[in-house]
Design a protein around this motif. Structure first.
Motif, short mmCIF file in Angstrom:
data_model
loop_
_atom_site.label_atom_id
_atom_site.label_comp_id
_atom_site.label_asym_id
_atom_site.label_seq_id
_atom_site.Cartn_x
_atom_site.Cartn_y
_atom_site.Cartn_z
N SER A 103 0.88 -1.33 0.02
CA SER A 103 0.04 -0.14 0.08
C SER A 103 0.82 1.07 -0.14
O SER A 103 1.83 1.23 0.73
CB SER A 103 -0.89 0.08 1.17
N SER B 247 0.40 -6.03 3.35
CA SER B 247 -0.63 -5.10 3.20
C SER B 247 -1.95 -5.42 3.93
O SER B 247 -1.83 -6.56 4.17
CB SER B 247 -0.76 -4.54 1.58
N PRO B 248 -2.67 -4.38 4.26
CA PRO B 248 -4.04 -4.85 4.77
C PRO B 248 -5.08 -5.41 3.75
O PRO B 248 -6.29 -5.66 4.18
CB PRO B 248 -4.45 -3.57 5.47
N SER C 260 -5.69 -5.02 9.99
CA SER C 260 -5.86 -5.89 8.68
C SER C 260 -4.41 -6.21 8.30
O SER C 260 -4.01 -7.33 7.92
CB SER C 260 -6.44 -4.92 7.82
N LEU C 261 -3.57 -5.13 8.57
CA LEU C 261 -1.99 -5.21 8.11
C LEU C 261 -1.45 -6.21 8.91
O LEU C 261 -0.65 -7.11 8.17
CB LEU C 261 -1.42 -3.80 8.04
N TYR D 1 -7.18 -0.58 9.74
CA TYR D 1 -6.06 -0.64 8.86
C TYR D 1 -4.88 -1.53 9.48
O TYR D 1 -4.44 -2.40 8.71
CB TYR D 1 -5.71 0.78 8.44
N SER D 2 -4.62 -1.14 10.87
CA SER D 2 -3.25 -1.76 11.43
C SER D 2 -3.65 -3.15 11.61
O SER D 2 -2.92 -4.00 11.49
CB SER D 2 -3.03 -0.80 12.76
N SER E 86 2.35 2.02 8.83
CA SER E 86 1.38 1.70 9.66
C SER E 86 1.61 0.97 10.96
O SER E 86 0.78 1.09 11.98
CB SER E 86 0.06 0.95 9.17
#
Length: 416
Positions: free
Chosen positions: A117, A231-232, A224-225, A221-222, A130
């Motif tokens: 990302s 990446s997320p 998911s990452l 986001y974090s 992130s």
């Protein structure tokens, strides 16, 4: 035909002015079937997905956009291509993934994590940091900015809206996000990529709104990452056209009926209420109808338009570490716009292009024309899922409950 809930939403493809049943309605048909609704899903086309379909073979893409001639031999075999008309990635810990897991639609699909990302700043592309380690290593910020951003990420990671001890003087329901940035003394460039590349806002309107939602978006986001590292984002093998087919199968398991190549002649209304849909001389009666604005143009208002450009490349995008798939977000302030520009790139790694070829799709909101709302310019499904949950609530009178979906699934398949 028996009385059912009819799902018959159709979207407008701006390029060809044709109408298609979209992915959202396939998802809703599966969810409504699981929840005991009798569902009849009518589609004018011989395939699922409509405006969010994956076009294959490549020859069909040429025909769709009226490109003269046939694809050159350098493009490889036509059937190796599955080109999405509306590209979107799935957040690895997001709402659509939860819907897929709780409904067991994952049995019909295979996913692969996207490789990166990125965010645009000052004419260059940077990896989006992130995590604490990524923030310290990023060339996107100076040394002192990194320290401040690190403190901000630690605060976000520890934040729990149910635990006031984690607020550190911030009222999540009242304090504006702009003031939270000031609290950590973050500069404009960091604010740009935090709000647009992490929280995934399309405009800066969120800055003056309560900070709770933004903080939770960054946490999503974090989280998911953290699930896969690179990446997320996730993306289905063979393209997004696999998603509506998966939910169509789910609907069928729970008694739903699908009718492809079914033209819609009229929506039947009596005493101000929809009672059915007429097709080929027959009337399918219903109590509820999910319908796209194109069917009821006198009841909708144009509010925006999305521009998308499909680019077929023979190389990965520069400065993305030769990634086979990635997302690039260009924040509005970097290009003097009111909304962001999104770049989604995928390749043969996801079985959507011939070997050595890449598909990059650029999306943004047109800022000079206003038309009816449809799929937005983002390259993720979070806003689409919000629409799905909104329609679900309007149809059933209750909020969408992931745990309830899980219980219904267990009733059919048993406990995991």
């Amino acid at each position: 035909m028996s009385e059912k809930s009819i799902i018959m939403q159709v979207g407008i493809c701006q390029v060809q002015r044709r109408y298609f049943v979209s992915e959202m309605e396939c998802i809703l048909s599966g969810i409504m079937s699981v929840n005991g609704k009798k569902v009849l899903h009518m589609d004018r086309n011989p395939y699922y997905g409509g405006e969010s379909a994956s076009i294959t073979p490549l020859e069909d893409l040429y025909k769709r956009f009226k490109i003269p001639g046939s694809p050159p031999a350098s493009m490889g075999r036509g059937r190796d291509w599955n080109v999405d008309l509306i590209p979107k990635f799935l957040m690895a810990n997001g709402q659509l993934v939860k819907m897929l897991l709780y409904t067991e639609v994952t049995r019909y699909l295979d996913f692969k994590v996207t490789e990166g990302s990125f965010v645009y700043k000052g004419g260059k592309i940077y990896k989006v940091p992130s995590t604490e380690a990524e923030a310290l290593a990023s060339s996107l910020m100076g040394l002192f900015e990194k320290r401040r951003f690190r403190k901000f990420l630690v605060y976000v990671a520890n934040f729990d809206e149910k635990d006031p001890r984690t607020f550190e003087g911030v009222d999540p329901k009242k304090t504006a996000m702009r003031d939270v940035y000031k609290k950590f003394d973050l500069g404009q460039d960091v604010i740009d990529f935090t709000g647009h590349a992490l929280a995934l806002y399309r405009t800066d309107d969120y800055l003056d709104q309560p900070c709770c939602e933004t903080i939770n978006r960054i946490k999503l986001y974090s989280e998911s990452l953290a699930r896969y590292g690179k990446s997320p984002y996730l993306y289905p093998l063979y393209g997004l056209g696999e998603l509506p087919q998966g939910f169509a199968r789910l609907s069928a398991i729970y008694g739903g009926t699908y009718m492809l190549n079914k033209p819609i002649e009229e929506i039947i209304v009596q005493n101000g209420k929809v009672i059915g849909v007429k097709s080929e001389g027959e009337i399918a009666r219903c109590k509820q109808l999910i319908c796209d604005p194109s069917y009821v143009k006198d009841r909708v208002q144009k509010v925006g338009q999305v521009l998308r450009v499909i680019c077929i490349l023979s190389h990965p995008i520069k400065n993305t570490n030769d990634a086979n798939s990635c997302q690039i977000i260009i924040p509005q302030n970097q290009v003097n716009r009111k909304s962001d520009i999104y770049v989604c790139m995928i390749s043969s790694a996801h079985n959507v292009a011939a070997q050595g070829k890449y598909i990059a799709i650029v999306s943004t909101t047109v800022e000079t024309i206003f038309i009816s709302r449809t799929y937005d310019a983002t390259t993720h499904f979070e806003t689409t899922c919000d629409d799905i949950k909104n329609i679900y609530k309007r149809m059933t009178g209750s909020e969408f409950d992931f745990e309830e979906m899980k219980r219904k699934k267990n009733d059919i398949y048993g406990e995991d």
